[in-house]
Scaffold this motif. Structure first.
Motif, PDB file in Angstrom:
ATOM      1  N   LYS A 156     -20.833  -0.333   2.002  1.00 50.92           N
ATOM      2  CA  LYS A 156     -20.197   0.939   1.631  1.00 50.92           C
ATOM      3  C   LYS A 156     -18.865   1.150   2.353  1.00 50.92           C
ATOM      4  CE  LYS A 156     -23.805   2.517  -0.728  1.00 50.92           C
ATOM      5  NZ  LYS A 156     -24.114   1.689  -1.822  1.00 50.92           N
ATOM      6  N   ARG A 157     -18.039   0.101   2.379  1.00 52.27           N
ATOM      7  CA  ARG A 157     -16.732   0.198   3.013  1.00 52.27           C
ATOM      8  C   ARG A 157     -15.730  -0.650   2.252  1.00 52.27           C
ATOM      9  NH1 ARG A 157     -14.992  -4.197   5.866  1.00 52.27           N
ATOM     10  NH2 ARG A 157     -16.537  -5.804   6.243  1.00 52.27           N
ATOM     11  N   LYS A 158     -14.462  -0.360   2.476  1.00 48.82           N
ATOM     12  CA  LYS A 158     -13.398  -1.163   1.881  1.00 48.82           C
ATOM     13  C   LYS A 158     -13.059  -2.328   2.806  1.00 48.82           C
ATOM     14  CE  LYS A 158     -11.386   2.414  -0.924  1.00 48.82           C
ATOM     15  NZ  LYS A 158     -11.180   1.938  -2.261  1.00 48.82           N
ATOM     16  N   LEU A 159     -12.347  -3.302   2.267  1.00 48.25           N
ATOM     17  CA  LEU A 159     -11.938  -4.454   3.068  1.00 48.25           C
ATOM     18  C   LEU A 159     -10.904  -4.046   4.108  1.00 48.25           C
ATOM     19  CD1 LEU A 159     -11.482  -7.136   0.277  1.00 48.25           C
ATOM     20  CD2 LEU A 159     -13.355  -6.987   1.904  1.00 48.25           C
ATOM     21  N   VAL A 174      -3.192  -7.909  -4.184  1.00 49.04           N
ATOM     22  CA  VAL A 174      -3.408  -7.092  -2.986  1.00 49.04           C
ATOM     23  C   VAL A 174      -3.925  -5.705  -3.374  1.00 49.04           C
ATOM     24  CG1 VAL A 174      -2.263  -6.016  -1.006  1.00 49.04           C
ATOM     25  CG2 VAL A 174      -1.710  -8.360  -1.622  1.00 49.04           C
ATOM     26  N   ASP A 175      -3.417  -5.155  -4.471  1.00 48.83           N
ATOM     27  CA  ASP A 175      -3.900  -3.851  -4.932  1.00 48.83           C
ATOM     28  C   ASP A 175      -5.388  -3.899  -5.242  1.00 48.83           C
ATOM     29  OD1 ASP A 175      -1.336  -2.778  -4.739  1.00 48.83           O
ATOM     30  OD2 ASP A 175      -0.860  -3.269  -6.824  1.00 48.83           O
ATOM     31  N   THR A 176      -5.803  -4.953  -5.915  1.00 50.85           N
ATOM     32  CA  THR A 176      -7.229  -5.058  -6.251  1.00 50.85           C
ATOM     33  C   THR A 176      -8.083  -5.242  -5.005  1.00 50.85           C
ATOM     34  OG1 THR A 176      -7.071  -7.442  -6.635  1.00 50.85           O
ATOM     35  CG2 THR A 176      -6.782  -6.001  -8.544  1.00 50.85           C
ATOM     36  N   LEU A 177      -7.568  -5.968  -4.023  1.00 50.88           N
ATOM     37  CA  LEU A 177      -8.323  -6.143  -2.776  1.00 50.88           C
ATOM     38  C   LEU A 177      -8.417  -4.843  -1.994  1.00 50.88           C
ATOM     39  CD1 LEU A 177      -7.032  -9.609  -1.502  1.00 50.88           C
ATOM     40  CD2 LEU A 177      -9.215  -9.094  -2.584  1.00 50.88           C
ATOM     41  N   SER A 216       0.832  -1.203   0.000  1.00 52.02           N
ATOM     42  CA  SER A 216       0.000   0.000   0.000  1.00 52.02           C
ATOM     43  C   SER A 216       0.867   1.253   0.000  1.00 52.02           C
ATOM     44  CB  SER A 216      -0.919  -0.007   1.213  1.00 52.02           C
ATOM     45  OG  SER A 216      -1.699   1.146   1.264  1.00 52.02           O
ATOM     46  N   LYS A 217       1.932   1.219   0.791  1.00 51.92           N
ATOM     47  CA  LYS A 217       2.855   2.359   0.877  1.00 51.92           C
ATOM     48  C   LYS A 217       3.536   2.597  -0.468  1.00 51.92           C
ATOM     49  CE  LYS A 217       7.063   3.728   3.261  1.00 51.92           C
ATOM     50  NZ  LYS A 217       8.087   3.280   4.200  1.00 51.92           N
ATOM     51  N   SER A 218       3.996   1.544  -1.125  1.00 48.67           N
ATOM     52  CA  SER A 218       4.668   1.698  -2.415  1.00 48.67           C
ATOM     53  C   SER A 218       3.698   2.192  -3.484  1.00 48.67           C
ATOM     54  CB  SER A 218       5.340   0.405  -2.847  1.00 48.67           C
ATOM     55  OG  SER A 218       4.450  -0.464  -3.458  1.00 48.67           O
TER      56      SER A 218
END
Length: 122
Positions: free
Chosen positions: A81-84, A69-72, A48-50
């Motif tokens: 209405k939230r992200k994983l 992981v990017d797609t998740l 996520s940081k990169s």
């Protein structure tokens, strides 16, 4: 985790009851789950940081490979209405990795059994 997975199957029957009756097994399961999270969560956070660093750069000449992981992380649950969360991403990553390991090991066992059964194939 893969080797001990069979030990915990009965905990799914009645989780509210088995948490009381089999407290030691639940603690073992939760300890293994914590170890799994300790391995995956730093990797997820680093990815996520990169990704954020790449998005903040003006010059994006280098190629960025989109990962699972990017797609998740970008996925949003429509009904809630939230992200994983990180724990949910860990579960999904573990399922994908173990699905590949399980099928591969089963295929190899089947191949080896048939080589032993039919030695002229060797």
């Amino acid at each position: 985790m893969l080797l001990s997975l069979g030990r915990f199957g009965f905990l799914n029957i009645w989780p509210s009851v088995t948490k009381i009756l089999f407290k030691k097994q639940w603690n073992n399961f939760l300890m293994i789950r914590k170890e799994l999270e300790d391995v995956f969560i730093p990797l997820i956070q680093e990815r996520s940081k990169s990704k954020q660093e790449r998005l903040s750069k003006v010059d994006q000449s280098d190629e960025f490979v989109l990962s699972y992981v990017d797609t998740l992380q970008d996925l949003q649950l429509p009904e809630e209405k939230r992200k994983l969360g990180e724990e949910e991403i860990v579960s999904l990553c573990y399922e994908i990795l173990m699905a590949g390991v399980d099928t591969t090991s089963t295929a190899l066992l089947w191949i080896m059994a048939n080589i032993v059964k039919y030695p002229h194939v060797q």
